[in-house]
Scaffold this motif. Structure first.
Motif, short mmCIF file in Angstrom:
data_model
loop_
_atom_site.label_atom_id
_atom_site.label_comp_id
_atom_site.label_asym_id
_atom_site.label_seq_id
_atom_site.Cartn_x
_atom_site.Cartn_y
_atom_site.Cartn_z
N LEU A 111 0.80 -1.23 0.00
CA LEU A 111 0.00 0.00 0.00
C LEU A 111 0.83 1.28 0.00
CD1 LEU A 111 -2.84 -1.01 2.49
CD2 LEU A 111 -3.07 -0.63 0.04
N PRO A 281 -0.65 12.77 -5.98
CA PRO A 281 -1.14 11.40 -5.80
C PRO A 281 -0.16 10.56 -4.98
CG PRO A 281 -1.12 12.05 -8.13
CD PRO A 281 -0.36 13.09 -7.38
N ILE A 282 -0.70 9.80 -4.02
CA ILE A 282 0.14 8.88 -3.26
C ILE A 282 -0.51 7.48 -3.36
CG2 ILE A 282 1.32 8.46 -1.06
CD1 ILE A 282 0.82 11.32 -0.27
N PRO A 283 -0.49 6.90 -4.53
CA PRO A 283 -1.20 5.62 -4.71
C PRO A 283 -0.37 4.44 -4.20
CG PRO A 283 -0.23 6.29 -6.79
CD PRO A 283 0.12 7.36 -5.79
N PRO A 284 -1.02 3.31 -3.93
CA PRO A 284 -0.30 2.09 -3.54
C PRO A 284 0.64 1.67 -4.67
CG PRO A 284 -2.68 1.81 -3.32
CD PRO A 284 -2.46 3.09 -4.03
N ARG A 342 -19.89 3.63 -6.07
CA ARG A 342 -18.85 4.22 -6.91
C ARG A 342 -18.77 3.60 -8.29
NH1 ARG A 342 -13.68 4.72 -2.89
NH2 ARG A 342 -14.37 6.61 -1.84
N LEU A 348 -8.65 -3.74 -3.66
CA LEU A 348 -8.34 -3.16 -2.35
C LEU A 348 -9.59 -3.13 -1.46
CD1 LEU A 348 -6.36 -1.87 -0.42
CD2 LEU A 348 -6.78 0.33 -1.51
N THR A 352 -9.69 -4.88 2.10
CA THR A 352 -9.99 -4.08 3.28
C THR A 352 -11.21 -4.64 4.01
OG1 THR A 352 -9.21 -2.20 2.01
CG2 THR A 352 -10.25 -1.71 4.11
N VAL A 388 -13.42 5.06 6.46
CA VAL A 388 -12.24 5.34 5.63
C VAL A 388 -12.57 6.14 4.38
CG1 VAL A 388 -11.07 3.26 6.46
CG2 VAL A 388 -12.24 3.19 4.27
N SER A 389 -13.80 6.03 3.86
CA SER A 389 -14.05 6.70 2.59
C SER A 389 -14.86 7.99 2.73
CB SER A 389 -14.75 5.75 1.60
OG SER A 389 -15.98 5.35 2.12
N LYS A 392 -12.74 9.93 7.05
CA LYS A 392 -11.32 10.33 6.97
C LYS A 392 -11.10 11.50 6.01
CE LYS A 392 -7.88 8.05 4.85
NZ LYS A 392 -6.66 7.27 4.56
N PRO A 393 -11.63 11.43 4.78
CA PRO A 393 -11.43 12.59 3.90
C PRO A 393 -12.07 13.86 4.46
CG PRO A 393 -12.16 10.68 2.64
CD PRO A 393 -12.28 10.32 4.09
N LEU A 401 -2.55 4.15 5.96
CA LEU A 401 -3.03 2.83 5.51
C LEU A 401 -4.30 2.43 6.25
CD1 LEU A 401 0.46 1.06 5.33
CD2 LEU A 401 -0.57 2.67 3.72
#
Lengths: 493, 112
Positions: A111, A281-284, A342, A348, A352, A388-389, A392-393, A401
């Motif tokens: 991740l 962007p900080i992608p896995p 979505r 993922l 998760t 988390v979706s 968190k944002p 993670l």
């Protein structure tokens, strides 16, 4: 004699097991043999005539039955580890280590970005070594000793694993060697701090992280594990009649997941977000590794949950079933939520969801029936999904993670749902008196765990920040922790 | 001498290479590149984090040719690389001042 006859149907099975058990025998002729004739199995006259040092035939049969049902044997026979229970716990201990090395390491490693994958692996490896040393020296004793007769710390009698040998510690497991039990519990102590790594991944100095973990084990893990599982523990609802809070936690919803999850939240606030967070962007870097890690976590979790029966008994069997149901359903539900909300079900998302299911069923697995497990599977996906979706944002913290979203929220949810869904039909250790106030007790246990984890983490993190600093320089962080902290690269082309 | 530089969809590389080979063109240089034109990128979502990926993978082919070959080569590349959908790519033609074969020191069209 009537009692003995009542148990005779089990005797044929018990007979061949007898030779495997370390029951002191005055002569081989006295060993019970499988026999269709009940009377030869236990003649009262024969046992009465035996020397005082030798246990009666009735006691020896009772000992075998206790072994089969995983209960305490008669006092006349010295407790000895039983082969089946020991074999399962040896396996379970290895499975729980497998969750961290390499399960969690790969799950997290996939991740992060390519430049930080080794730092995550090094953190998992470093924690494994550090916690093993602490466990040997003090940890096991502080959790499972009793010489302090204290609700928060165990005792000093097992410091340096003194006296921890192949004989059982009957406070915890009548048929399992204490050295096996201590190593099994060590694996829990290893994975718990390793979970925290996820929240501060890619941006914390290695030395600072290790110092933080060392302090955290003493201030959070050891007292929490003693409080919940220790024989004199403050929140040990089943094994301590004098517990201040009569809570239950089968495999570590509070001890493992709430402590790590809530500590992770506080630590990620204090450490601060990654450079470029929300700007680039900080992608896995490799979701295949994450998938492999998820599979290892799931398989290893059978050792974690079913092993927490500390026996190869019916409660372990129930834990295995409820773990499977909750996990598979949570993984599927998570993907359905993604598809509906979505448009695409993601790998993922499945991974998760599976981990969230495992987390939430953890405290409940040995207490709930299949219906309870299915309910837990659904809520285990829905609540952490929104944590988390959406949450968190909206709040904007960089739990890299999602340690808090999955383990903190999931562990809390698990502790509470255990309070609602636990049933004595599954686990006869749950007495009516305990069940009557259980939900309230679970809320109290959640509060204690939450306060201890967050306050202790804040104090430790600020002290470590003052001594070592928590972050590498901006240049170092940009270059990646693999090069700066470990002097190596994961992928050399 | 001219250089043809073609940006194409990666899965069209084999067809383009064969079309050029059919014209007797003996060498080319291929690079994996990323970029975007009118074709939009896509979004990727990892739990709560959503990223727009603008740069799409493409293949860049470079071929240096004698002037007389250029028209047939560009026609062959365009025909082979075309799918008719957005994102098929572009072909650029550049003048080349000189070419030298390192092994033999030959120069000009003999070197290509």
């Amino acid at each position: 004699m009537r009692k003995l006859l009542k148990h005779l149907p089990g005797l044929a099975v018990a007979g061949f097991t007898a030779t495997l058990l370390l029951v002191p025998l005055s002569s081989p002729a006295q060993a019970p043999t499988p026999s269709p004739t009940p009377m030869t199995a236990g003649t009262p006259a024969a046992t009465a005539a035996a020397p005082a040092a030798s246990p009666s035939m009735e006691d020896r049969v009772a000992n075998l039955e206790a072994y089969l049902s995983n209960s305490a044997g008669p006092k006349t026979i010295q407790p000895a580890s039983g082969p089946g229970h020991n074999a399962w716990m040896l396996t379970a201990a290895a499975l729980v280590l497998f969750m961290t090395l390499p399960g969690l390491a790969l799950f997290y490693g996939g991740l992060v970005r390519q430049k930080n994958v080794l730092s995550v692996l090094a953190q998992c490896l470093g924690i494994t070594g550090l916690v093993t040393i602490l466990w040997w020296a003090f940890g096991y004793s502080l959790v499972f000793g009793k010489s302090f007769n204290n609700p928060f710390f165990g005792g000093s009698e097992f410091f340096f694993l003194h006296g921890v040998d192949s004989a059982p510690n009957t406070d915890y497991a009548y048929w399992v060697s204490q050295n096996v039990y201590s190593m099994y519990q060590l694996m829990f102590a290893i994975i718990t701090p390793a979970l925290i790594v996820g929240a501060i991944a890619e941006r914390m100095k290695y030395s600072a992280l290790m110092l933080f973990m060392l302090c955290w084990m003493f201030l959070v893990y050891f007292p929490m594990a003693h409080m919940i599982w220790g024989i004199s523990g403050f929140m040990s609802g089943i094994s301590n009649a004098n517990a201040g809070i009569k809570a239950i936690d089968f495999a570590g919803g509070t001890v493992v997941h709430m402590t790590s999850g809530w500590s992770a939240l506080i630590l990620c606030f204090i450490v601060g977000p990654r450079l470029g967070f929300k700007r680039e962007p900080i992608p896995p870097h490799n979701l295949v590794l994450t998938m492999i890690g998820t599979g290892m976590l799931w398989v290893g979790w059978y050792g974690f949950n079913a092993g927490s029966a500390v026996a190869a008994d019916g409660i372990a069997a129930n834990a295995f079933m409820s773990t499977t149901l909750a996990t598979a359903i949570a993984a599927f539900t998570w993907a359905v939520l993604e598809k509906v909300l979505r448009g695409k079900a993601s790998v993922l998302g499945y991974c998760t969801g599976a981990v969230a299911g495992l987390v939430v069923i953890t405290p409940a697995c040995g207490f709930v029936n299949p219906t309870g497990a299915v309910i837990i599977g659904v809520v285990a996906a829905v609540v952490p999904y929104f944590a988390v979706s959406v949450m968190k944002p909206a709040l904007g913290y960089d739990d890299a993670l999602d340690t808090f979203g999955v383990h903190g929220i999931g562990g809390t949810l698990g502790a509470l749902s255990t309070g609602l869904l636990a049933t004595k039909e599954v686990n006869s250790n749950l007495k009516d008196e305990l069940l009557r106030t259980l939900f309230l007790s679970q809320i109290e246990a959640v509060c204690v765990t939450l306060v201890l984890s967050t306050v202790a983490t804040a104090v430790i993190a600020l002290v470590v920040k003052a001594i070592l600093g928590l972050r590498p320089s901006a240049d170092t962080e940009t270059a990646g922790l693999d090069i700066s902290d470990h002097g190596e690269e994961a992928y050399i082309s | 001498m001219k250089k043809i530089e073609a940006i194409i969809k990666p899965f069209k590389l084999e067809e383009v290479k064969e079309a050029l080979s059919d014209l007797g063109i003996e060498g080319m240089t291929v690079t994996e590149v990323k970029g975007f034109g009118r074709q939009k990128g896509h979004t990727e979502i990892y739990r709560g984090s959503e990223y727009t990926v603008d740069f799409l993978p493409k293949i860049k082919i470079e071929v240096v040719l004698a002037d007389g070959m250029v028209d047939s080569a560009t026609t062959a590349v365009v025909k082979a690389a075309k799918t008719g959908k957005i994102g098929d790519g572009k072909v650029f033609v550049y003048p080349i001042e000189e070419a030298i074969r390192i092994r033999t020191d030959e120069t000009g069209e003999k070197a290509i």
